[in-house]
Design an enzyme around this catalytic site. Structure first.
Site, PDB file in Angstrom:
ATOM      1  CE  LYS A   1     -14.309  18.090  14.666  1.00  0.00           C
ATOM      2  NZ  LYS A   1     -15.207  17.837  13.697  1.00  0.00           N
TER       3      LYS A   1
ATOM      4  CB  ILE B   1     -22.582  13.879  12.232  1.00  0.00           C
ATOM      5  CG1 ILE B   1     -22.280  14.875  11.299  1.00  0.00           C
ATOM      6  CG2 ILE B   1     -23.262  14.146  13.463  1.00  0.00           C
ATOM      7  CD1 ILE B   1     -23.512  15.605  10.927  1.00  0.00           C
TER       8      ILE B   1
ATOM      9  CB  ALA C   1     -25.547  11.217  12.946  1.00  0.00           C
TER      10      ALA C   1
ATOM     11  NE  ARG D   1     -25.276  19.097   7.628  1.00  0.00           N
ATOM     12  CZ  ARG D   1     -25.810  20.057   8.670  1.00  0.00           C
ATOM     13  NH1 ARG D   1     -26.082  19.215  10.160  1.00  0.00           N
ATOM     14  NH2 ARG D   1     -26.531  21.286   8.838  1.00  0.00           N
TER      15      ARG D   1
ATOM     16  CG  HIS E   1      13.848  11.310  13.053  1.00  0.00           C
ATOM     17  ND1 HIS E   1      13.180  10.121  12.583  1.00  0.00           N
ATOM     18  CD2 HIS E   1      14.796  11.101  13.913  1.00  0.00           C
ATOM     19  CE1 HIS E   1      13.144   9.313  13.587  1.00  0.00           C
ATOM     20  NE2 HIS E   1      14.383   9.736  14.323  1.00  0.00           N
TER      21      HIS E   1
HETATM   22  P1  NAD Z   1     -22.742  10.602   6.591  1.00  0.00           P
HETATM   23  O1  NAD Z   1     -23.513  10.740   5.132  1.00  0.00           O
HETATM   24  O2  NAD Z   1     -21.222  10.953   6.540  1.00  0.00           O
HETATM   25  O3  NAD Z   1     -23.212   9.502   7.298  1.00  0.00           O
HETATM   26  C1  NAD Z   1     -24.399   9.021   7.412  1.00  0.00           C
HETATM   27  C2  NAD Z   1     -24.571   7.417   7.731  1.00  0.00           C
HETATM   28  O4  NAD Z   1     -26.022   7.293   8.144  1.00  0.00           O
HETATM   29  C3  NAD Z   1     -24.151   6.786   6.609  1.00  0.00           C
HETATM   30  O5  NAD Z   1     -23.154   5.793   6.908  1.00  0.00           O
HETATM   31  C4  NAD Z   1     -25.379   6.046   6.231  1.00  0.00           C
HETATM   32  O6  NAD Z   1     -25.217   4.853   5.556  1.00  0.00           O
HETATM   33  C5  NAD Z   1     -26.030   5.821   7.544  1.00  0.00           C
HETATM   34  N1  NAD Z   1     -27.548   5.906   7.528  1.00  0.00           N
HETATM   35  C6  NAD Z   1     -28.526   6.702   6.743  1.00  0.00           C
HETATM   36  N2  NAD Z   1     -29.704   6.083   6.833  1.00  0.00           N
HETATM   37  C7  NAD Z   1     -29.828   5.483   7.900  1.00  0.00           C
HETATM   38  C8  NAD Z   1     -30.580   4.395   8.684  1.00  0.00           C
HETATM   39  N3  NAD Z   1     -31.897   4.927   8.630  1.00  0.00           N
HETATM   40  N4  NAD Z   1     -30.371   3.804   9.844  1.00  0.00           N
HETATM   41  C9  NAD Z   1     -28.829   3.457   9.994  1.00  0.00           C
HETATM   42  N5  NAD Z   1     -27.765   4.022   9.063  1.00  0.00           N
HETATM   43  C10 NAD Z   1     -28.316   5.259   8.232  1.00  0.00           C
HETATM   44  O7  NAD Z   1     -23.680  11.841   7.216  1.00  0.00           O
HETATM   45  P2  NAD Z   1     -23.474  12.701   8.435  1.00  0.00           P
HETATM   46  O8  NAD Z   1     -22.766  11.896   9.491  1.00  0.00           O
HETATM   47  O9  NAD Z   1     -24.897  13.047   9.108  1.00  0.00           O
HETATM   48  O10 NAD Z   1     -22.740  13.933   7.985  1.00  0.00           O
HETATM   49  C11 NAD Z   1     -23.369  15.037   7.386  1.00  0.00           C
HETATM   50  C12 NAD Z   1     -22.281  15.685   6.524  1.00  0.00           C
HETATM   51  O11 NAD Z   1     -21.633  16.296   7.410  1.00  0.00           O
HETATM   52  C13 NAD Z   1     -21.417  14.756   5.718  1.00  0.00           C
HETATM   53  O12 NAD Z   1     -21.650  14.535   4.402  1.00  0.00           O
HETATM   54  C14 NAD Z   1     -20.157  15.300   6.029  1.00  0.00           C
HETATM   55  O13 NAD Z   1     -19.504  15.761   4.832  1.00  0.00           O
HETATM   56  C15 NAD Z   1     -20.307  16.304   6.954  1.00  0.00           C
HETATM   57  N6  NAD Z   1     -19.455  16.490   8.142  1.00  0.00           N
HETATM   58  C16 NAD Z   1     -18.092  16.578   8.055  1.00  0.00           C
HETATM   59  C17 NAD Z   1     -17.412  16.491   9.321  1.00  0.00           C
HETATM   60  C18 NAD Z   1     -15.985  16.518   9.194  1.00  0.00           C
HETATM   61  O14 NAD Z   1     -15.309  16.753   8.024  1.00  0.00           O
HETATM   62  N7  NAD Z   1     -15.221  16.025   9.985  1.00  0.00           N
HETATM   63  C19 NAD Z   1     -17.916  16.031  10.516  1.00  0.00           C
HETATM   64  C20 NAD Z   1     -19.302  16.090  10.575  1.00  0.00           C
HETATM   65  C21 NAD Z   1     -20.036  16.320   9.402  1.00  0.00           C
END
Ligand code: NAD
Length: 475
Positions: A55, A188, A273, A276, A448
């Protein structure tokens, strides 16, 4: 090596936002508490290498984006001069300040913080290998597992290379590559992609499903997608990475997907990404009665009690959604249960925020879920094109949406996309949790000119009476 044995009423294993919040409340409720974590101070992934550093860097990305947009308002800035070392050290200072503060709060509450690694000897005893080289046995009456999660690896890719990054490595900001591939268009991937793109990297995203942020309502995502198209070099959908090879000066990536222009590309670095996984492979856990499900999450009941009645589990290790604020809430609830209160984890709304530009936020029942479940709802939207505050920010691309019970207008879900949506969604959470009606939101005077008025106006749209939207009666 000398071994001591200590005893505690509560041992909290894992010192992220779930673990430390649980430990603090348990101490406030009068328990003798040990908190065990891997770093110098409490904080966990969120503070050390997740939410907080990302952030800080996303704030920088927003400043750069605003400075660029200022040309539209007649204000010109030259291209940003980026001192990566200074930026990294500022980000590290933010982390140090917050984690140091948590260390102080731990001492003030007389929570014993132990930096080390645990293994379970049995359902009441931990062996702790301390970071200072010592080892001790700790007996507990109750324990909370709050060990969090770690980044999943890309299936079929065994390459070890400093160019192949996970989110932790990407947040170290050791360099700003010229071209980066982000694998995974989820939270992420999009947040870190936004950071690097703003700092000058040509960012490409490959996402295996048909759209970014799968699972999120498409009308919200489409607002983000439009802006991402201008910021990122390319977005490849319905595509997967099937191989990565290190070459001189880069990583050669092979893709599989019908809509791709090139089946291979070279990138200076690749950020993975793709989700997790829970950290449930805790040493000696088999010596307890704790059980895991087929995805490796610890099985818990509504009070977050595991199959071993003296051991609780909260946060990422205990199931989706893997969000810090859900962990905090569960942790505090588990501490209350352990202190003897009759409470359970039963939220109506867990907010989710993607801190991209624009931010995407939602809570409670989503439009897609309502459709899947055949719920009788009315969806109301307030486009930020009709918001005076959005106009003053030159950001009228946003939207606020409410999912309302068709019969009585009760707020079942809320969502927003636009700058600041992550702050705004808190009002939606309160409305859902309090069982507010559209009339409650409509009749609460909102200041407002603010973006918060978009909630009030969306609620008024339920009655066809939004001031800044004109609808023909037959609508
Ligand atoms: P995510 O599940 O949000 O996204 C992973 C993405 O990768 C999905 O869209 C999926 O379809 C794609 N994917 C999976 N395998 C793939 C592949 N082989 N090739 C291409 N695309 C593929 O997971 P993340 O972004 O790694 O984040 C993990 C967790 O961390 C999330 O579940 C979230 O809860 C948490 N997180 C939250 C925040 C936030 O609240 N702002 C920020 C970062 C992470």
């Amino acid at each position: 090596m000398s071994e001591e044995t200590n005893s505690m009423q509560l041992a909290v294993i894992g010192a992220g936002p779930g673990g430390y919040a649980a430990a603090f409340l348990a101490a406030d409720l009068g328990l003798k508490v040990a908190l065990i974590g891997g770093e110098e101070n409490p904080g966990g992934v969120c503070l050390y290498c997740g939410c907080i550093p990302s952030k800080a860097l996303l704030h920088v990305a927003n400043v750069i984006a605003e400075a660029r947009q200022a040309a539209h308002w007649g204000i010109g800035f030259s291209a940003p001069l980026i001192d990566v070392e200074k930026l990294r050290s500022w980000k590290n200072d933010v982390v140090r300040k917050l984690t140091g503060g948590l260390g102080l709060l731990t001492r003030q509450r007389s929570v014993r913080y132990i930096r080390g690694r645990v293994s379970f000897l049995d359902g009441r005893t931990l062996r702790i290998e301390r970071h200072d080289g010592g080892e001790e046995h700790l007996t507990f009456e109750k324990a909370i597992l709050a060990t969090g999660s770690r980044a999943s690896k890309l299936p079929g890719v065994s390459l070890q290379s400093p160019r192949l990054l996970d989110s932790t490595a990407a947040l170290e900001l050791s360099a700003i590559p010229k071209a980066m591939l982000v694998v995974g268009g989820g939270y992420i991937g999009l947040e870190l992609g936004t950071i690097y793109a703003s700092l000058g990297t040509k960012v490409s995203v490959v996402e295996m499903t048909a759209g970014l942020l799968p699972g999120v309502d498409r009308d919200l995502v489409s607002v983000l997608s439009k802006r991402i198209e201008g910021l990122f070099h390319s977005v490849m959908l319905n595509a997967k990475v099937v191989g990565i090879k290190e070459e001189n000066g880069g990583l050669r990536v092979r893709f599989d997907g019908d809509e791709l222009k090139d089946a291979e590309q070279i990138y200076e670095s690749v950020l993975v990404a793709v989700g997790r996984k829970p950290n449930s492979d805790i040493s000696g856990l088999k010596n307890t009665r704790v059980e895991l499900d087929s995805h490796g999450f610890v099985i818990v009941d509504a009070q977050r009690r595991t199959a071993d009645p003296d051991i609780f589990a909260i946060g990422d290790v205990a199931g989706e959604p893997m969000l810090a604020h859900k962990a905090t809430h569960e942790g505090r609830m588990a501490a209350e249960v352990i202190a003897g209160r009759k409470v359970a984890f039963e939220p109506r709304a867990i907010p989710a925020v993607v801190f991209t530009d624009p931010e995407v936020a939602w809570c409670g029942l989503t439009e897609d879920r309502a459709k899947e479940e055949g719920r009788r709802v009315k969806i109301v939207r307030f486009p930020w094109g009709a918001s005076g505050r959005a106009a003053t920010l030159d950001r009228q691309d946003g939207m606020t949406k409410l999912v309302l019970d068709l019969e009585n207008g009760q707020v079942l879900g809320a969502a927003a996309v636009g700058p600041g949506a992550g702050e705004l969604i808190a009002e939606g959470v309160l409305a859902v949790e309090m069982g507010a009606l559209a009339s409650d939101v409509m009749l609460s005077i909102h200041p407002h000119p603010t973006l918060s008025e978009t909630f009030m106006e969306a609620a008024a749209a339920f009655f066809g009476q939004s001031t800044h939207i004109y609808r023909l009666k037959k609508d």
